[in-house]
Design an enzyme around this catalytic site. Structure first.
Site, mmCIF file in Angstrom:
data_model
loop_
_atom_site.group_PDB
_atom_site.id
_atom_site.type_symbol
_atom_site.label_atom_id
_atom_site.label_comp_id
_atom_site.label_asym_id
_atom_site.label_seq_id
_atom_site.Cartn_x
_atom_site.Cartn_y
_atom_site.Cartn_z
ATOM 1 N N ARG A 46 10.982 -46.137 109.137
ATOM 2 C CA ARG A 46 9.671 -45.877 108.504
ATOM 3 C C ARG A 46 8.576 -46.342 109.443
ATOM 4 O O ARG A 46 8.163 -47.491 109.428
ATOM 5 C CB ARG A 46 9.603 -46.614 107.168
ATOM 6 C CG ARG A 46 8.309 -46.392 106.389
ATOM 7 C CD ARG A 46 8.392 -47.096 105.043
ATOM 8 N NE ARG A 46 7.187 -46.933 104.258
ATOM 9 C CZ ARG A 46 6.094 -47.691 104.394
ATOM 10 N NH1 ARG A 46 6.056 -48.669 105.296
ATOM 11 N NH2 ARG A 46 5.045 -47.479 103.637
ATOM 12 N N SER A 117 10.657 -41.151 96.068
ATOM 13 C CA SER A 117 10.011 -42.243 95.324
ATOM 14 C C SER A 117 9.391 -41.671 94.062
ATOM 15 O O SER A 117 8.735 -40.628 94.115
ATOM 16 C CB SER A 117 8.884 -42.870 96.151
ATOM 17 O OG SER A 117 9.418 -43.485 97.292
ATOM 18 N N LYS A 146 3.123 -52.434 101.871
ATOM 19 C CA LYS A 146 2.612 -51.064 101.697
ATOM 20 C C LYS A 146 1.210 -51.157 101.107
ATOM 21 O O LYS A 146 1.041 -51.562 99.962
ATOM 22 C CB LYS A 146 3.545 -50.285 100.759
ATOM 23 C CG LYS A 146 3.166 -48.819 100.547
ATOM 24 C CD LYS A 146 4.226 -48.138 99.684
ATOM 25 C CE LYS A 146 3.750 -46.844 99.050
ATOM 26 N NZ LYS A 146 3.731 -45.703 99.948
HETATM 27 N N1 3NM Z 1 7.397 -48.474 99.038
HETATM 28 P P1 3NM Z 1 8.500 -55.210 101.158
HETATM 29 S S1 3NM Z 1 6.722 -50.717 98.099
HETATM 30 C C1 3NM Z 1 7.783 -48.890 101.449
HETATM 31 O O1 3NM Z 1 6.441 -48.997 95.648
HETATM 32 C C2 3NM Z 1 7.429 -49.334 100.100
HETATM 33 O O2 3NM Z 1 7.240 -47.197 96.552
HETATM 34 C C3 3NM Z 1 7.030 -49.070 97.898
HETATM 35 O O3 3NM Z 1 8.134 -53.710 101.503
HETATM 36 C C4 3NM Z 1 6.884 -48.371 96.613
HETATM 37 O O4 3NM Z 1 9.981 -55.264 100.944
HETATM 38 C C5 3NM Z 1 7.087 -50.638 99.736
HETATM 39 O O5 3NM Z 1 8.092 -55.984 102.379
HETATM 40 C C6 3NM Z 1 7.032 -51.813 100.652
HETATM 41 O O6 3NM Z 1 7.702 -55.594 99.945
HETATM 42 C C7 3NM Z 1 8.257 -52.664 100.590
#
Ligand code: 3NM
Length: 219
Positions: A46, A117, A146
């Site tokens: 990503r 998603s 994010k």
């Molecule tokens: N998608 P971390 S939250 C790539 O809610 C991504 O769909 C999300 O990173 C969603 O594990 C997210 O550091 C970030 O919180 C995840």
């Protein structure tokens, strides 16, 4: 549909590591190899956000990461960039609601794995109809990784999916750590998707091993 069985997809989702070059202060290739040694079950490339690589540099990093995944026999999924996934013959693609429509992507990628998603039962049902192999649900907890994440939803949507007996494999994402991962599995998710808890860890190998134990209910 993909050539993977639903059971195999559920296995893959257990400990789903995601990263790009800006998710770590050290070499991304090194972090990925440590995570692979520690036992991640699938990897998503990503390359997004501030300072993300583009063009040839992005392609080259993706290729190196794919080679590492192949070496450890872990499927390599590409976020969003369908052309890159096809050029590399990746194992799959993950898209959001803002990306290309799932139905079109399914046509383009043939039997590669398709992850989508989703943030509501309606979005999940549409993704299922479009031929998604799994659904990413998040953010479960607050995340700073994010920047445009939706509002935090905890495990409520996972519970709804289970109540409605939707059989599609699901993975929780967003703010997941060693200390808060297990309730997501307990609520019925097949796995957890993680960026910073592994990519920013002092020792990504040990961190991955500990996370694996947590998701398997061994710690
Ligand atoms: N998608 P971390 S939250 C790539 O809610 C991504 O769909 C999300 O990173 C969603 O594990 C997210 O550091 C970030 O919180 C995840």
């Amino acid at each position: 549909m993909t050539t993977y069985t639903r059971e195999r997809i559920k296995e893959l989702l257990k400990l789903y590591f995601i990263m790009g070059s800006n998710n770590s202060s050290i070499a991304p290739d090194y972090v990925l190899e440590e995570a692979l040694k520690g036992g991640i079950s699938v990897f998503q490339f990503r390359e997004k956000g501030k300072g993300a690589l583009e063009g040839k540099a992005k392609f080259q990093l993706a290729k190196r990461m794919q080679k590492l995944c192949n070496h450890y026999n872990v499927p390599f999924i590409v976020n969003d960039d369908i052309e890159l996934a096809i050029a590399l013959d990746a194992d799959g693609v993950h898209i959001g609601q803002e990306d290309e429509k799932a139905i079109k992507v399914r046509e383009w990628i043939g039997n590669k794995v398709l992850g989508v998603s989703a943030h509501s039962i309606q979005e999940i049902k549409l993704a299922m109809e479009a031929g998604a192999d799994y659904i990413g649900i998040g953010p479960i907890y607050p995340t700073s990784t994010k920047k445009d994440a939706k509002s935090v939803q905890g495990i409520s949507l996972i519970e709804k999916v289970k109540e409605q007996n939707l059989t599609i494999p699901i993975v929780g994402i967003g703010g997941i750590t060693i200390d808060n991962a297990f309730p997501i599995i307990k609520a019925g998710a097949d796995g957890v998707a993680i960026i910073s808890e592994i990519s920013m860890a002092e020792n990504p190998y040990e961190q991955t091993k500990r996370l694996k134990k947590v998701v398997l209910g061994q710690e």
